[in-house]
Design an enzyme around this catalytic site. Sequence first.
Site, PDB file in Angstrom:
ATOM      1  N   SER A 174       0.696  -1.101  -0.028  1.00  0.00           N
ATOM      2  CA  SER A 174      -0.082   0.007  -0.025  1.00  0.00           C
ATOM      3  C   SER A 174       0.834   1.222  -0.015  1.00  0.00           C
ATOM      4  CB  SER A 174      -0.840  -0.141   1.265  1.00  0.00           C
ATOM      5  OG  SER A 174      -1.703  -1.200   1.284  1.00  0.00           O
ATOM      6  N   GLY A 176       0.823   4.184  -1.829  1.00  0.00           N
ATOM      7  CA  GLY A 176       0.284   5.427  -1.633  1.00  0.00           C
ATOM      8  C   GLY A 176       0.081   5.932  -0.196  1.00  0.00           C
ATOM      9  N   ASP A 177      -0.701   4.928   0.757  1.00  0.00           N
ATOM     10  CA  ASP A 177      -0.863   5.238   2.091  1.00  0.00           C
ATOM     11  C   ASP A 177       0.484   5.460   2.807  1.00  0.00           C
ATOM     12  OD1 ASP A 177      -3.657   4.955   2.085  1.00  0.00           O
ATOM     13  OD2 ASP A 177      -3.467   2.893   1.708  1.00  0.00           O
ATOM     14  N   THR A 178       1.440   4.669   2.562  1.00  0.00           N
ATOM     15  CA  THR A 178       2.757   4.862   3.436  1.00  0.00           C
ATOM     16  C   THR A 178       3.498   6.026   3.196  1.00  0.00           C
ATOM     17  OG1 THR A 178       3.762   3.182   2.092  1.00  0.00           O
ATOM     18  CG2 THR A 178       2.908   2.303   4.157  1.00  0.00           C
ATOM     19  N   ALA A 181       1.578   8.811   4.736  1.00  0.00           N
ATOM     20  CA  ALA A 181       2.180   8.909   6.237  1.00  0.00           C
ATOM     21  C   ALA A 181       3.360   9.600   6.381  1.00  0.00           C
ATOM     22  CB  ALA A 181       2.078   7.238   6.596  1.00  0.00           C
TER      23      ALA A 181
END
Length: 404
Positions: A174, A176-178, A181
């Site tokens: 994932s 994009g999420d990381t 973040a």
Amino acid sequence: MSDTTPPAQPGPLAGLRVVEMGQLLAGPFCGQLLGDLGADVVKLEDPTRGDPLRQWGRQRPQGQSLWWSIVGRNKKSVTLNLRSPEGQDLARELIGRADVVVENFRPGTMERWGLGYDQLSEINPRLIMARVSGFGQDGPYAARAGYGAIGEAMGGLRYVVGDPSTPPSRMGISIGDTLAAMFATIGVLSALHERERSGRGQVVDSAIYEAVLGVMESLVPEWAIAGYQRERTGAILPGIAPSNVYPTADGLWILIAANQDTVFARLARAMGRPELAEDERYATHVARGERQAELDDLVAEWSSGLTAEEIETLLTEHGVPVGKIYRAAEMLSDPHFRARGTITHVPHPVLGEVPMQNVFPRLSRTGGQVRWPGPELGAHTEEVLAELGRTPDQVAALREAGVV
């Protein structure tokens, strides 16, 4: 350095109180990074089901999410119904004593709960609020649902990932999420530094699509100025040769990166064909790039006659960058990983011990560490609410009312 968890010690962010709100990955990974570096992270979770990530993962031995054991590590779990007025009041009390709040709800949600930055900064002017979302806090797309995959697509990453013969591919994680973040974490640390001068907090707005775009190198000006559209190229970088994954005699793949002139000469000697480095077809960077496919075929023909271990040993002796394509099994057995403690083994109340990636980056004097894995839902509710003056009986009453 041992690969087991050392005794707990203060990290560089010790003394920093973070309240983590939201769920799944984009916000919680920011909380994980801050907690890894020593921050006191209080994660607020829905009392009935907690963070959905507790149920994620293809394998859940003894009902335990291995994903949660990592993303929830170093956090205190407090159950709190943020949709209730009483829960919102308790959240305001907690945030009033915090340095940072991290959230990744759809923009406008926190404001509907009376927990927007304008309201929170009135009770805590030094508060830093990290807001992770698909499209950012403003603009025409702000209210859209924005999962990581959408940000990867619109940020330009999906189009360039995969083989040119296939549709755009997923990275396998994932990303994009990381990335969002990680940018949020950088923003929090920057805001903390600025707060030392101004005494004031601020909002960190980390949009997934912008975080992805932020690592897309020169993709935009290549198109806008030179008219060049990057395409999917599979395992190669066009014009950079030899630099690819190559087959081995034992059915594995190995990556060899020997595109620099001097390094290619060393590879040619290792292959027993030193004349290749003098051949005008391969002697220069440009020439090798023009004949990338045929050069890759030459290297692949050679690599197919040796095992991955033999190739790694030989090329390391010749100073050629080389690496096996690792899976988890190779990581767990690698002596370099073991010597540096790259994989740490964390005691778990149900599973006994969970191997997981350690804390990165490393600090020489006040490094972070994994102090505990993702906790049970609500494991720290009484402890944290006691800091607000609530007695066990009062917490029990709140639990009975569905507030915690």
